[in-house]
Scaffold this active site. Structure first.
Site, PDB file in Angstrom:
ATOM      1  N   TYR A 188       0.900  -1.252  -0.093  1.00 60.27           N
ATOM      2  CA  TYR A 188      -0.172   0.118  -0.102  1.00 60.27           C
ATOM      3  C   TYR A 188       0.793   1.274   0.162  1.00 60.27           C
ATOM      4  O   TYR A 188       0.447   2.311  -0.404  1.00 60.27           O
ATOM      5  CB  TYR A 188      -0.854   0.059   1.281  1.00 60.27           C
ATOM      6  CG  TYR A 188      -2.004  -0.829   0.901  1.00 60.27           C
ATOM      7  CD1 TYR A 188      -2.352  -1.954   0.667  1.00 60.27           C
ATOM      8  CD2 TYR A 188      -3.406  -0.181   1.032  1.00 60.27           C
ATOM      9  CE1 TYR A 188      -3.395  -2.807   0.637  1.00 60.27           C
ATOM     10  CE2 TYR A 188      -4.565  -0.776   0.999  1.00 60.27           C
ATOM     11  CZ  TYR A 188      -4.586  -1.974   0.782  1.00 60.27           C
ATOM     12  OH  TYR A 188      -5.772  -2.653   0.571  1.00 60.27           O
TER      13      TYR A 188
ATOM     14  N   LYS B 189       3.766 -15.800   3.081  1.00 59.23           N
ATOM     15  CA  LYS B 189       3.921 -16.413   1.578  1.00 59.23           C
ATOM     16  C   LYS B 189       5.301 -16.746   1.500  1.00 59.23           C
ATOM     17  O   LYS B 189       6.171 -16.366   0.732  1.00 59.23           O
ATOM     18  CB  LYS B 189       3.410 -15.723   0.751  1.00 59.23           C
ATOM     19  CG  LYS B 189       3.317 -16.330  -0.712  1.00 59.23           C
ATOM     20  CD  LYS B 189       2.242 -17.510  -0.867  1.00 59.23           C
ATOM     21  CE  LYS B 189       2.683 -18.148  -2.153  1.00 59.23           C
ATOM     22  NZ  LYS B 189       1.664 -19.407  -2.303  1.00 59.23           N
TER      23      LYS B 189
ATOM     24  N   ASP C 213      -2.147 -18.580   1.086  1.00 57.39           N
ATOM     25  CA  ASP C 213      -3.300 -19.227   0.175  1.00 57.39           C
ATOM     26  C   ASP C 213      -4.033 -20.355   1.057  1.00 57.39           C
ATOM     27  O   ASP C 213      -5.244 -20.600   1.127  1.00 57.39           O
ATOM     28  CB  ASP C 213      -2.588 -19.717  -1.153  1.00 57.39           C
ATOM     29  CG  ASP C 213      -1.484 -20.596  -0.709  1.00 57.39           C
ATOM     30  OD1 ASP C 213      -0.893 -20.774   0.396  1.00 57.39           O
ATOM     31  OD2 ASP C 213      -0.748 -21.163  -1.698  1.00 57.39           O
TER      32      ASP C 213
ATOM     33  N   ASP D 291      -6.150  -7.145   3.865  1.00 57.69           N
ATOM     34  CA  ASP D 291      -7.194  -6.670   3.317  1.00 57.69           C
ATOM     35  C   ASP D 291      -8.109  -7.835   2.642  1.00 57.69           C
ATOM     36  O   ASP D 291      -9.434  -7.644   2.667  1.00 57.69           O
ATOM     37  CB  ASP D 291      -6.961  -5.684   2.199  1.00 57.69           C
ATOM     38  CG  ASP D 291      -7.825  -5.022   1.371  1.00 57.69           C
ATOM     39  OD1 ASP D 291      -9.014  -4.557   2.131  1.00 57.69           O
ATOM     40  OD2 ASP D 291      -7.631  -4.771   0.316  1.00 57.69           O
TER      41      ASP D 291
ATOM     42  N   ASP E 276     -12.176  -9.595   4.294  1.00 58.09           N
ATOM     43  CA  ASP E 276     -13.285  -9.471   3.421  1.00 58.09           C
ATOM     44  C   ASP E 276     -13.753 -10.787   3.447  1.00 58.09           C
ATOM     45  O   ASP E 276     -14.958 -11.277   3.558  1.00 58.09           O
ATOM     46  CB  ASP E 276     -13.201  -8.979   2.114  1.00 58.09           C
ATOM     47  CG  ASP E 276     -13.401  -7.371   2.012  1.00 58.09           C
ATOM     48  OD1 ASP E 276     -13.329  -6.721   3.082  1.00 58.09           O
ATOM     49  OD2 ASP E 276     -13.789  -6.972   0.965  1.00 58.09           O
TER      50      ASP E 276
END
Ligand code: IPM
Ligand code: MN
Length: 370
Positions: A142, A192, A224, A248, A252
């Site tokens: 970001y 990751k 993942d 982020d 959700d």
């Protein structure tokens, strides 16, 4: 008498409607507890661009800097969606996070028993889900540079940078460990590390820090497979901690567990809650529903105010040091839902009473008991 200054930034879309309900909750608490909340409204997002030409006006920054906490609605909408524009409404929330150093974003995901049937997932999977997601909020893709688009002889290019310093990783992991210590003592560090260098550093620091938290069980999860586990066996998670972009996306996804994005509150903090900072003040916090501006339903009384009201509860707990009031608000939400009240997003076909934003807010306010 305790007095607090609260900056109220409604923003765009459904922001003003849901914030109005959060404000009613604060006003009710003033009457019940004798605490005084000085509410000062400020312009932010597209609304600020329309009024003064910039998404985060200097007046708004000055307002938040003299406040004890910030209640934030949402920013953005199709009206300001020009990819070539130099300003975007979203710059306001990103700018606030960065300017105030709000590096730790807490997003609790709790399944209310009465909403077990509101999710698209099976009730058996949702039973007992009580997760706290901690998202790093001021670094990573970001914010890190370079971040730009340019033209070359072989076509257009774009770059964002995933970079983290040891200090940035350590401080947010520490928030994760501390919060896990106060809960069920399990911390899942999401990364990751099989591909990304920044993730390998993240994992290394998590392992080093865990020596200081022998009472917390640390596990590592690749982002993942974690995305899959979150909807397959969500009840096995306690606290999760992760970098900005992973957070982020996964938060959700986790909203599905709670039945709706309209149920999830958040706190963005500049320190470890609710410890005091060097000046003896509590960690400055920005409190916002995670659902965003939802321009498609704005102004229609369809938005769910619960995410905002639960964000007010987090504000009471983390920035204002009023844990009893926080519990009273959470309790009121639980009882109103148990009584069958629903907004459109969490309504089941043919069951319960479907209320408008303001009606739901009113019911919750009435149910607050201290
Ligand atoms: C969120 C939002 C923001 C983000 C947007 C509005 C910039 O999606 O708070 O999750 O990406 O952080
Ligand atoms: Mn988001």
């Amino acid at each position: 008498m305790v007095e607090f200054r609260i900056a109220v930034l409604p923003g765009d879309g459904v922001g003003p409607e849901v914030i109005a309900e959060g404000v009613k909750v604060l006003q009710r608490l003033e009457a019940l507890t004798g605490a005084v909340f000085h509410l000062e409204h400020g312009l932010v997002g597209g609304a600020a661009m329309d009024e003064v030409g910039t998404p985060l006006p200097r007046e708004t920054l000055e307002l938040v800097r003299r406040s004890d906490a910030i209640l934030f609605g949402a920013v953005g909408g199709p009206k300001w969606d020009n990819p070539l524009a130099s300003h975007r409404p979203e710059d306001a929330i990103l700018g606030l996070r960065k300017a105030l150093g709000l590096f730790a974003n807490l997003r609790p995901v709790k399944v209310f028993p009465s909403l077990l049937n509101s999710s698209s997932l099976k009730p058996a999977v949702l039973q007992g889900v009580d997760i706290l997601m901690v998202r790093e909020l001021t670094g990573g893709l970001y914010f890190a540079r370079p971040k730009k688009r340019w033209r070359t002889a072989r076509g257009r290019r774009g770059v964002d940078t995933l970079r983290y310093t040891e200090r940035e990783i350590e401080r947010v992991l520490r928030v994760g460990f501390e919060l896990a210590r106060r809960r069920r003592k399990r911390l899942t560090s999401v990364d990751k590390a099989n591909v990304l260098e920044s993730s390998r550093l993240w994992r290394e620091i998590a392992v080093e820090l865990s020596a200081q938290y022998p009472d917390v069980a640390l596990e590592h999860a690749l982002v993942d497979s974690c995305a899959m586990a979150l909807v397959r066996t969500p009840s096995r998670f306690d606290v999760l901690v992760m970098e900005n972009m992973f957070g982020d996306i996964l938060t959700d996804e986790a909203a599905v567990l709670a039945g709706s994005l309209g149920m999830l509150p958040s706190a963005s903090l500049a320190g470890l809650p609710p410890l005091e900072d060097a000046r003896g003040r509590r960690a400055l916090g920005l409190y916002e529903p995670i659902h965003g501006s939802a321009p498609d339903i704005a102004g229609q009384g369809k938005a769910n105010p619960i995410a905002t009201i639960l964000s007010v509860a987090m504000m009471l707990r983390y920035s204002l040091g009023l844990p009893q009031a926080a519990l009273a608000v959470e309790d009121a939400v639980e009882r109103v839902l148990a009584g069958g009240c629903r907004t459109r997003d969490i309504a089941e076909e043919g069951a319960g009473e479907v209320l408008t934003t303001a009606e739901m807010g009113h019911r919750i306010v009435e149910a607050i008991a201290i």
